[in-house]
Motif scaffolding. Structure first.
Motif, PDB file in Angstrom:
ATOM      1  N   ILE A 308       0.839  -1.206   0.000  1.00 37.65           N
ATOM      2  CA  ILE A 308       0.000   0.000   0.000  1.00 37.65           C
ATOM      3  C   ILE A 308       0.869   1.249   0.000  1.00 37.65           C
ATOM      4  O   ILE A 308       0.626   2.199  -0.757  1.00 37.65           O
ATOM      5  N   LEU A 309       1.904   1.253   0.828  1.00 32.67           N
ATOM      6  CA  LEU A 309       2.785   2.415   0.926  1.00 32.67           C
ATOM      7  C   LEU A 309       3.532   2.669  -0.383  1.00 32.67           C
ATOM      8  O   LEU A 309       3.684   3.817  -0.815  1.00 32.67           O
ATOM      9  N   LEU A 310       3.994   1.605  -1.026  1.00 28.58           N
ATOM     10  CA  LEU A 310       4.739   1.762  -2.271  1.00 28.58           C
ATOM     11  C   LEU A 310       3.918   2.478  -3.337  1.00 28.58           C
ATOM     12  O   LEU A 310       4.414   3.352  -4.042  1.00 28.58           O
ATOM     13  N   HIS A 311       2.646   2.113  -3.442  1.00 25.78           N
ATOM     14  CA  HIS A 311       1.806   2.709  -4.481  1.00 25.78           C
ATOM     15  C   HIS A 311       1.291   4.096  -4.091  1.00 25.78           C
ATOM     16  O   HIS A 311       0.732   4.800  -4.929  1.00 25.78           O
ATOM     17  N   SER A 312       1.491   4.478  -2.852  1.00 24.30           N
ATOM     18  CA  SER A 312       1.006   5.784  -2.400  1.00 24.30           C
ATOM     19  C   SER A 312       2.122   6.820  -2.311  1.00 24.30           C
ATOM     20  O   SER A 312       1.862   7.975  -1.977  1.00 24.30           O
ATOM     21  N   LEU A 313       3.352   6.423  -2.616  1.00 24.36           N
ATOM     22  CA  LEU A 313       4.468   7.371  -2.568  1.00 24.36           C
ATOM     23  C   LEU A 313       4.316   8.440  -3.650  1.00 24.36           C
ATOM     24  O   LEU A 313       3.842   8.153  -4.756  1.00 24.36           O
ATOM     25  N   PRO A 314       4.745   9.662  -3.368  1.00 26.02           N
ATOM     26  CA  PRO A 314       4.719  10.694  -4.405  1.00 26.02           C
ATOM     27  C   PRO A 314       5.820  10.449  -5.435  1.00 26.02           C
ATOM     28  O   PRO A 314       6.846   9.823  -5.126  1.00 26.02           O
ATOM     29  N   HIS A 315       5.628  10.953  -6.646  1.00 29.55           N
ATOM     30  CA  HIS A 315       6.606  10.714  -7.711  1.00 29.55           C
ATOM     31  C   HIS A 315       7.935  11.424  -7.438  1.00 29.55           C
ATOM     32  O   HIS A 315       8.947  11.110  -8.066  1.00 29.55           O
ATOM     33  N   PHE A 770     -16.212   2.475  -4.051  1.00 28.97           N
ATOM     34  CA  PHE A 770     -15.430   2.086  -2.884  1.00 28.97           C
ATOM     35  C   PHE A 770     -15.168   3.286  -1.982  1.00 28.97           C
ATOM     36  O   PHE A 770     -14.063   3.466  -1.458  1.00 28.97           O
ATOM     37  N   SER A 771     -16.194   4.109  -1.789  1.00 32.22           N
ATOM     38  CA  SER A 771     -16.027   5.311  -0.956  1.00 32.22           C
ATOM     39  C   SER A 771     -15.717   4.966   0.497  1.00 32.22           C
ATOM     40  O   SER A 771     -15.059   5.736   1.204  1.00 32.22           O
ATOM     41  N   ASP A 772     -16.178   3.793   0.962  1.00 29.47           N
ATOM     42  CA  ASP A 772     -15.893   3.385   2.343  1.00 29.47           C
ATOM     43  C   ASP A 772     -14.408   3.117   2.577  1.00 29.47           C
ATOM     44  O   ASP A 772     -13.964   3.035   3.723  1.00 29.47           O
ATOM     45  N   PHE A 773     -13.648   2.966   1.487  1.00 20.62           N
ATOM     46  CA  PHE A 773     -12.228   2.647   1.595  1.00 20.62           C
ATOM     47  C   PHE A 773     -11.359   3.822   1.147  1.00 20.62           C
ATOM     48  O   PHE A 773     -10.228   3.637   0.708  1.00 20.62           O
ATOM     49  N   LYS A 774     -11.910   5.030   1.297  1.00 18.14           N
ATOM     50  CA  LYS A 774     -11.192   6.216   0.837  1.00 18.14           C
ATOM     51  C   LYS A 774      -9.827   6.350   1.487  1.00 18.14           C
ATOM     52  O   LYS A 774      -8.860   6.794   0.861  1.00 18.14           O
ATOM     53  N   SER A 775      -9.741   5.973   2.762  1.00 18.01           N
ATOM     54  CA  SER A 775      -8.459   6.092   3.455  1.00 18.01           C
ATOM     55  C   SER A 775      -7.383   5.222   2.813  1.00 18.01           C
ATOM     56  O   SER A 775      -6.193   5.485   2.980  1.00 18.01           O
ATOM     57  N   CYS A 776      -7.791   4.200   2.047  1.00 17.50           N
ATOM     58  CA  CYS A 776      -6.834   3.311   1.384  1.00 17.50           C
ATOM     59  C   CYS A 776      -6.349   3.886   0.058  1.00 17.50           C
ATOM     60  O   CYS A 776      -5.178   3.748  -0.288  1.00 17.50           O
ATOM     61  N   TRP A 777      -7.260   4.505  -0.697  1.00 17.96           N
ATOM     62  CA  TRP A 777      -6.907   4.940  -2.051  1.00 17.96           C
ATOM     63  C   TRP A 777      -6.737   6.453  -2.202  1.00 17.96           C
ATOM     64  O   TRP A 777      -6.445   6.959  -3.295  1.00 17.96           O
ATOM     65  N   GLU A 778      -6.876   7.197  -1.132  1.00 16.82           N
ATOM     66  CA  GLU A 778      -6.870   8.653  -1.212  1.00 16.82           C
ATOM     67  C   GLU A 778      -5.604   9.203  -1.874  1.00 16.82           C
ATOM     68  O   GLU A 778      -5.666  10.035  -2.784  1.00 16.82           O
ATOM     69  N   LEU A 779      -4.436   8.751  -1.440  1.00 16.48           N
ATOM     70  CA  LEU A 779      -3.189   9.265  -2.009  1.00 16.48           C
ATOM     71  C   LEU A 779      -2.970   8.782  -3.431  1.00 16.48           C
ATOM     72  O   LEU A 779      -2.371   9.489  -4.253  1.00 16.48           O
ATOM     73  N   VAL A 780      -3.460   7.583  -3.739  1.00 17.95           N
ATOM     74  CA  VAL A 780      -3.363   7.059  -5.103  1.00 17.95           C
ATOM     75  C   VAL A 780      -4.173   7.933  -6.053  1.00 17.95           C
ATOM     76  O   VAL A 780      -3.709   8.301  -7.141  1.00 17.95           O
ATOM     77  N   VAL A 781      -5.385   8.285  -5.666  1.00 14.90           N
ATOM     78  CA  VAL A 781      -6.236   9.128  -6.510  1.00 14.90           C
ATOM     79  C   VAL A 781      -5.663  10.540  -6.615  1.00 14.90           C
ATOM     80  O   VAL A 781      -5.708  11.168  -7.681  1.00 14.90           O
ATOM     81  N   GLU A 782      -5.107  11.047  -5.530  1.00  6.46           N
ATOM     82  CA  GLU A 782      -4.474  12.381  -5.593  1.00  6.46           C
ATOM     83  C   GLU A 782      -3.353  12.395  -6.630  1.00  6.46           C
ATOM     84  O   GLU A 782      -3.214  13.350  -7.400  1.00  6.46           O
ATOM     85  N   GLU A 785      -4.986  12.257 -10.107  1.00 11.87           N
ATOM     86  CA  GLU A 785      -5.614  13.527 -10.495  1.00 11.87           C
ATOM     87  C   GLU A 785      -4.564  14.565 -10.872  1.00 11.87           C
ATOM     88  O   GLU A 785      -4.799  15.404 -11.753  1.00 11.87           O
ATOM     89  N   ALA A 786      -3.421  14.512 -10.201  1.00 10.82           N
ATOM     90  CA  ALA A 786      -2.336  15.418 -10.583  1.00 10.82           C
ATOM     91  C   ALA A 786      -1.883  15.133 -12.013  1.00 10.82           C
ATOM     92  O   ALA A 786      -1.608  16.058 -12.800  1.00 10.82           O
ATOM     93  N   TYR A 787      -1.820  13.838 -12.369  1.00  9.94           N
ATOM     94  CA  TYR A 787      -1.471  13.462 -13.742  1.00  9.94           C
ATOM     95  C   TYR A 787      -2.545  13.937 -14.715  1.00  9.94           C
ATOM     96  O   TYR A 787      -2.229  14.476 -15.797  1.00  9.94           O
TER      97      TYR A 787
END
Length: 806
Positions: A308-315, A770-782, A785-787
């Motif tokens: 989870i952490l690996l996929h949520s790291l910033p570029h 999967f809105s109930d799991f926002k805490s899991c995917w929040e940084l991934v979506v951020e 969206e930046a892309y």
């Protein structure tokens, strides 16, 4: 003639010269009751002892408490008579106890082995005698996302003792005995009193039942209340009790006030709400415990957390992964830029992650990472069950380097070492979290990653009012801890209330190091109800004692010892240098010599991969699925268990490997291995699967239709590239139950880049399904969206894809 002792169930096996003798364990029951008032908990542990032997005995029992807690009272009852207890310097207390026991009188002694381990001794308990010990401690409750999290430790995880650790503390830890059975049945109850309505009381560790949740009324003190107990009458002592209380204002900052005759204590319980959006360049290293104690569910939790952490790291990040056990191994020679290539290498390594590196030698890799020269600020994530004896060495190391590096720690397992995990984060100016099997790990690690990426706050100040200054007050901790968004921090201030005006509000402020970011300001009203007594006074003293004990360098060790002793004596607290003693004045007349009985701790659930079967009908009481006789383990031999290596093989069942050159192999590893191979739970944990090189193909062929929502979210997250976009993959169609043709038609109609279409598709699906799991995917979506913003994704495209999910 008595020799070495071992334990088996509720009987002690005494190995004699001619025969073995079964001796009943003198600890008969344990009752834990708790009061949770807002964010402060008072825990009472009552232990019942009985001597059913023919001669007098001395009982010794080591058990855990929360590492930041303060022991505030100790009551001993002997045959219906209450004995007076006193807090005294260690040597005085030990002398009083030894004198009483030598004279045939019953004595009680409570001492701190280290901040999270207590030792109780009951000396010269006469034949047939019963006694009870009631010990009360207070602690601060943590914040777990939107819930108040209270943890009551019940067993001590066996500790790995490094060869260089010859400290008195290590020798005491080494003497702890272990058994697969509980030393005594435990009952548990908790009453909660909250200023806001209690919405739920749950537990990931035990089966519980709660009364009073439906009531909208408050009691006469203005509190909402609830009562919780185990679903069954008793349970075992093989895992921490975890209670989660959800209430309307769990994330609110509060200031509590407590008055006594001479002073007032203000406790600021602060939950900062920070809006910091910078994308910092950081060097992030994941330090993963792969020692033998992590085998089983713990290493799986660590593997999930890293993915989870690996996929949520910033570029913008640099990163590395370091595994440690008896030695440590880096994934890369030095931290590397976050890219598709380095991400793929890390993911491949994580698929093979196993608890196969021996004992828990955490100090060396931690020292290497904190002393290593880096171009970017370093952040170290430690994932461990913390089963080591040298916690204080690690804390002082993190404290020494906290100007350049920060440490974040995740405690894993049913009895993670809370002193090491919380202490590392405290000393390293980071944050700590804990997770156990049955809990969602994603929200915890994402919360910590957000903290890691948060710009540093500087010049944090608290305005305690115009009349409060260094001349009439003092603060604990003296330096305000680091502030992180949504993470609770508690600071205490004791004020001489004679002639000092106590303010109605407390103001907290801080500046931000990063340019363009706003600072932090919050004003919190002081609770007008005002507490009476010494609860917060004792918590202030314990916080100050903790700070003194963890000083990196003590200019005058004698002076620090005197300060700790003085504080502990004034507030009647147990500490590193003070004990609690009580003795009977009546002599027990018995001609037989006194025998010593050491009471074993129960082995934690999941330790070294041993899984236990939940018996929900017994209040979550776990029963070990054993097919061989239980064994007794001291702390040091358990370190040898780290020589086990578990490696999955596709063609055949895995066979554990170990280094039989260890001098402890015969006494520990070999018997344990025989036990493992006989256990159904162990056999079932080893499955046939694909070869490592074919793992990706195997996984892509599996249908995701039957996956849990959490599994589906994790599978989607794993498809994101380092730059933040998604590409066409059949797992997307399977996970979202959507036709490939419909999306390809959309690509053709809109003439949009395929990467943009699939990135929008995954983002919209995560938000809608999967809105109930926002805490899991929040940084991934951020990141996605930046892309999309950078590549000017159209609103029309987003609307068309959103329509597919309506």
């Amino acid at each position: 003639m008595y020799g070495e002792k071992e334990h088996c169930g509720l009987k002690s096996v005494i190995k004699g010269e001619w025969r073995n003798i079964l001796i009943p364990v003198p600890l008969k029951s344990i009752k834990i009751s708790c009061q949770l008032i807002n964010y402060v908990a008072e825990v009472t542990v009552e232990q019942e002892y009985q001597n059913v032997e023919e001669g007098p005995i001395e009982c010794e029992y080591m058990f855990p408490i929360e590492e930041e807690s303060a022991v505030i009272s100790f009551t001993a009852q002997l045959e219906g008579k209450t004995l007076e207890s006193k807090v005294k310097p260690n040597k005085e207390a030990e002398a009083d106890y030894d004198k009483a026991v030598s004279e045939g009188r019953t004595g009680f002694l409570a001492q701190s082995v280290r901040p999270d381990i207590l030792k109780i001794k009951v000396g010269h308990l006469s034949p047939g005698a019963k006694c009870s010990i009631k010990l009360t401690y207070i602690l601060e409750a943590a914040l777990d996302v939107d819930k108040i999290r209270l943890t009551i430790p019940t067993t001590i995880s066996p500790k790995y003792i490094p060869f260089h650790d010859n400290s008195e503390e290590a020798n005491k830890i080494k003497s702890i005995k272990y058994d697969f059975n509980t030393p005594a049945p435990m009952t548990f109850s908790i009453g909660a009193k909250m200023k806001s309505k209690i919405e739920s009381v749950t537990s990931p560790s035990h089966s519980i039942q709660t009364e009073g949740l439906s009531k909208d009324v408050v009691n006469e003190q203005g509190f909402f209340t609830s009562k919780t107990s185990l679903s069954a009458s008793t349970t075992d002592l093989d895992r921490d009790i975890i209670i989660l209380v959800k209430c309307e204002a769990a994330n609110a900052s509060v200031v509590l006030r407590e008055d006594d005759a001479d002073s007032t204590v203000l406790m600021v319980s602060l939950v900062p709400k920070l809006t910091l959006k910078s994308d910092p360049e950081l060097d992030i290293v994941f330090l993963i415990d792969c020692s033998g104690s992590m085998m089983g569910s713990s290493i799986k939790l660590a593997r999930d957390a890293i993915n989870i952490l690996l996929h949520s790291l910033p570029h913008t990040a640099y990163f590395n992964i370091v595994r440690f056990g008896s030695s440590y191994k880096k994934l890369f020679d030095s931290s590397v830029p976050y890219s598709d290539e380095t991400l793929a290498t890390a993911k491949k390594a994580m698929k093979k992650l196993e608890a196969d590196l021996g004992g828990t030698e955490i100090l060396s890799p931690l020292k290497m990472l904190l002393e290593e020269k880096t171009k970017l600020p370093r952040r170290v994530f430690v994932l461990t069950d913390g089963s080591v004896s040298n916690s204080m060495e690690c804390l002082k190391l993190a404290q020494k380097h906290n100007n350049n590096s920060k440490v974040f720690a995740l405690g894993i397992g049913s009895a993670a070492d809370r002193h090491l995990v919380k202490g590392l984060a405290r000393a390293g100016l980071g944050t700590s979290e804990f997770t156990t099997e049955g809990e969602m790990i994603a929200p915890k690690v994402i919360k910590q990653l957000k903290h890691c990426l948060q710009p540093n706050l500087k010049d944090v100040t608290i305005n305690w009012g115009n009349d409060v200054d260094i001349n009439n007050s003092s603060q604990a901790p003296s330096k305000i801890p680091s502030l992180y968004n949504g993470s609770r921090v508690q600071i205490f201030r004791i004020v001489n209330n004679k002639g000092t005006t106590i303010p109605a509000t407390i103001k907290i402020s801080a500046d931000v190091v990063a340019e363009g970011e706003e600072g932090f300001d919050e004003e919190v009203s002081v609770d007008e109800s005002g507490l009476q007594g010494t609860l917060l006074h004792k918590m202030f003293a314990r916080k100050l004692i903790q700070e003194l004990e963890e000083k990196e360098e003590m200019a005058d060790e004698k002076e620090v010892k005197e300060l700790i002793t003085e504080l502990a004596m004034k507030y009647q607290l147990m500490s590193k240098h003070t004990s609690i003693v009580a003795v009977d004045d009546k002599e027990n007349k018995n001609s037989q010599p006194m025998q010593s009985r050491s009471i074993a701790n129960q082995m934690p659930s999941g330790f070294h991969g041993f899984q236990q079967q939940q018996q929900h009908s017994r209040g979550g009481a776990p029963r070990m699925m054993m097919c061989a006789a239980p064994m007794a383990f001291g702390a040091a031999p358990m370190g040898a268990m780290g020589f086990f290596s578990m490696k999955s093989s596709m063609k055949k069942r895995a066979q554990p490997q170990f280094d039989n050159s260890s001098v402890e192999y015969e006494q520990c590893a070999a018997p344990m291995m025989r036990m493992r191979t006989q256990c159904d739970s162990y056999k079932q944990s080893v499955v046939d699967c694909c070869d490592d090189e074919d793992l990706e193909d195997c996984e892509s062929e599996e249908s995701m239709e039957d996956s849990s929502p959490m599994d589906t979210v994790l599978a989607l997250i794993a498809l994101q590239t380092a730059a933040g976009y998604f590409t066409k993959d059949k797992k997307i169609f399977s996970a979202l139950n959507i036709q490939e043709e419909a999306i390809e038609k959309l690509v053709e109609e809109t003439k949009a880049d395929s990467k943009i279409v699939y990135t929008v598709l995954v983002c919209v699906a995560l938000e809608k399904k999967f809105s109930d799991f926002k805490s899991c995917w929040e940084l991934v979506v951020e990141k996605a969206e930046a892309y999309l913003n950078k590549n000017s994704a159209s609103v029309e495209l987003k609307d068309k894809i959103a329509a597919l999910f309506n």
